[in-house]
Motif scaffolding. Structure first.
Motif, short mmCIF file in Angstrom:
data_model
loop_
_atom_site.label_atom_id
_atom_site.label_comp_id
_atom_site.label_asym_id
_atom_site.label_seq_id
_atom_site.Cartn_x
_atom_site.Cartn_y
_atom_site.Cartn_z
N GLN A 168 40.12 -19.75 11.76
CA GLN A 168 38.98 -18.97 11.30
C GLN A 168 39.45 -17.77 10.49
OE1 GLN A 168 36.89 -17.63 14.80
NE2 GLN A 168 38.17 -15.84 15.05
N ILE A 169 38.59 -17.34 9.57
CA ILE A 169 38.79 -16.10 8.83
C ILE A 169 37.47 -15.34 8.88
CG2 ILE A 169 40.66 -16.86 7.32
CD1 ILE A 169 38.56 -17.39 5.15
N GLU A 170 37.55 -14.01 8.79
CA GLU A 170 36.34 -13.20 8.95
C GLU A 170 36.48 -11.90 8.17
OE1 GLU A 170 33.83 -11.26 12.70
OE2 GLU A 170 35.46 -12.67 13.08
N ALA A 171 35.36 -11.40 7.66
CA ALA A 171 35.32 -10.11 6.98
C ALA A 171 34.03 -9.40 7.38
CB ALA A 171 35.38 -10.28 5.48
N GLY A 172 34.12 -8.09 7.55
CA GLY A 172 32.94 -7.33 7.92
C GLY A 172 33.19 -5.85 7.83
N ILE A 173 32.28 -5.09 8.41
CA ILE A 173 32.44 -3.64 8.45
C ILE A 173 32.33 -3.16 9.89
CG2 ILE A 173 31.64 -3.21 6.09
CD1 ILE A 173 28.94 -2.39 7.25
N ASP A 174 32.92 -2.01 10.13
CA ASP A 174 32.87 -1.36 11.43
C ASP A 174 32.19 -0.01 11.24
OD1 ASP A 174 34.22 -1.27 14.35
OD2 ASP A 174 34.40 0.71 13.42
N TYR A 175 31.02 0.16 11.84
CA TYR A 175 30.29 1.42 11.73
C TYR A 175 30.31 2.12 13.08
CZ TYR A 175 26.60 4.82 11.01
OH TYR A 175 25.90 5.99 10.94
N VAL A 176 30.97 3.28 13.14
CA VAL A 176 31.12 4.02 14.39
C VAL A 176 29.79 4.71 14.73
CG1 VAL A 176 32.34 5.90 15.55
CG2 VAL A 176 33.58 4.38 13.99
N LEU A 177 29.30 4.43 15.94
CA LEU A 177 28.06 5.03 16.42
C LEU A 177 28.31 6.32 17.18
CD1 LEU A 177 26.34 1.81 17.77
CD2 LEU A 177 25.87 2.99 15.62
N GLY A 178 29.51 6.49 17.70
CA GLY A 178 29.86 7.65 18.52
C GLY A 178 30.31 7.21 19.89
N ASP A 179 31.00 8.10 20.60
CA ASP A 179 31.51 7.81 21.95
C ASP A 179 32.28 6.50 22.00
OD1 ASP A 179 30.52 10.16 23.03
OD2 ASP A 179 28.59 9.23 23.55
N ASN A 180 33.04 6.20 20.93
CA ASN A 180 33.88 5.00 20.85
C ASN A 180 33.10 3.69 20.78
OD1 ASN A 180 36.22 6.57 20.87
ND2 ASN A 180 36.23 6.63 23.09
N TRP A 181 31.82 3.73 20.42
CA TRP A 181 31.01 2.53 20.22
C TRP A 181 30.88 2.26 18.73
CZ3 TRP A 181 29.27 -0.74 23.92
CH2 TRP A 181 29.28 -0.29 25.24
N LEU B 162 29.22 -0.75 15.66
CA LEU B 162 28.53 -1.98 15.26
C LEU B 162 29.40 -2.66 14.22
CD1 LEU B 162 24.77 -1.01 14.79
CD2 LEU B 162 25.80 -2.40 16.60
N ARG B 163 29.54 -4.00 14.34
CA ARG B 163 30.39 -4.75 13.43
C ARG B 163 29.67 -5.98 12.86
NH1 ARG B 163 36.12 -4.88 16.68
NH2 ARG B 163 36.68 -2.71 16.28
N PRO B 164 28.87 -5.80 11.81
CA PRO B 164 28.32 -6.98 11.14
C PRO B 164 29.43 -7.68 10.37
CG PRO B 164 27.63 -4.97 10.02
CD PRO B 164 28.40 -4.55 11.23
N SER B 165 29.43 -9.02 10.42
CA SER B 165 30.51 -9.75 9.75
C SER B 165 30.07 -11.15 9.37
CB SER B 165 31.75 -9.83 10.66
OG SER B 165 31.47 -10.61 11.80
N ILE B 166 30.86 -11.75 8.49
CA ILE B 166 30.70 -13.15 8.11
C ILE B 166 32.02 -13.84 8.42
CG2 ILE B 166 31.31 -12.66 5.72
CD1 ILE B 166 29.46 -14.99 4.92
#
Length: 191
Positions: free
Chosen positions: A138-151, A153-157
């Protein structure tokens, strides 16, 4: 004596937890997603599937992480009351790097292997055939958006490929190539 063991264990757990929290080397992610097959199953169409994955990651370099996990995906077979389920392990490397000067937004790239099997089930959930485990990729690409307190969100394809043999009719094997694009939204916690 039991109280002393309990207090000692609890103290060690809290010390280790605080040490890990300060380092933020570990992460855990839950990623549900929708899967869109790129090929049919013989004469039958595989419909859009869904599933989830749980992974644990370890950062061993500034932006490079190793990950391992377990996942489940299920696909309906068009014009049939049968389902095709994919389950198994995933492992590989992920690269997470900030976009520009932002500390809250990074891009994520993953490449790895899967060790999965395919199960063909009838409408009642009874097993028709199990392919046994085998390697895929598998291969994957996405973004990591920091919400705070080390949490985060990672939308990806993701693109995933697995080839296995299934017995679709008594004593008749079919090589099944399960290749699909998956769109997911992961929720990650660093510790």
């Amino acid at each position: 004596m039991k109280q002393i063991k309990f207090i000692t264990s609890l103290t060690l757990f809290l010390l280790i937890s605080n040490t890990l929290e300060a380092q933020n080397k570990w992460s855990a992610e839950f990623r549900p997603g929708m899967s869109f097959p790129s090929e049919d199953l013989g004469n039958s169409n595989i419909e859009t599937g869904f599933g989830f994955e749980l992974t644990i990651g370890y950062r061993f370099m500034e932006h490079l992480h190793a990950y391992a996990g377990w996942g489940y995906n299920t696909f309906s077979i068009e014009d049939s009351n049968a389902d095709l389920d994919e389950t198994g392990c995933t492992f590989g490397l992920q690269f997470i790097h900030p976009l520009g000067t932002s500390e809250d937004l990074s891009y994520v790239l993953r490449a790895g292997a899967i060790y999965n099997h395919l199960e063909f089930e009838d409408g009642d959930g009874d097993l028709i055939d199990d392919s046994g485990h085998g390697l895929g990729w598998q291969i994957e690409a996405g973004i990591d958006y920091v919400l705070g307190d080390n949490w985060s969100l990672r939308p990806s394809i993701r693109y995933r490929s697995l080839s296995r043999d299934l017995e679709v009719v008594q004593n008749q094997n079919m090589n099944v190539d399960l290749n699909y694009l998956s769109f997911g939204l992961g929720v990650s916690k660093s510790f």
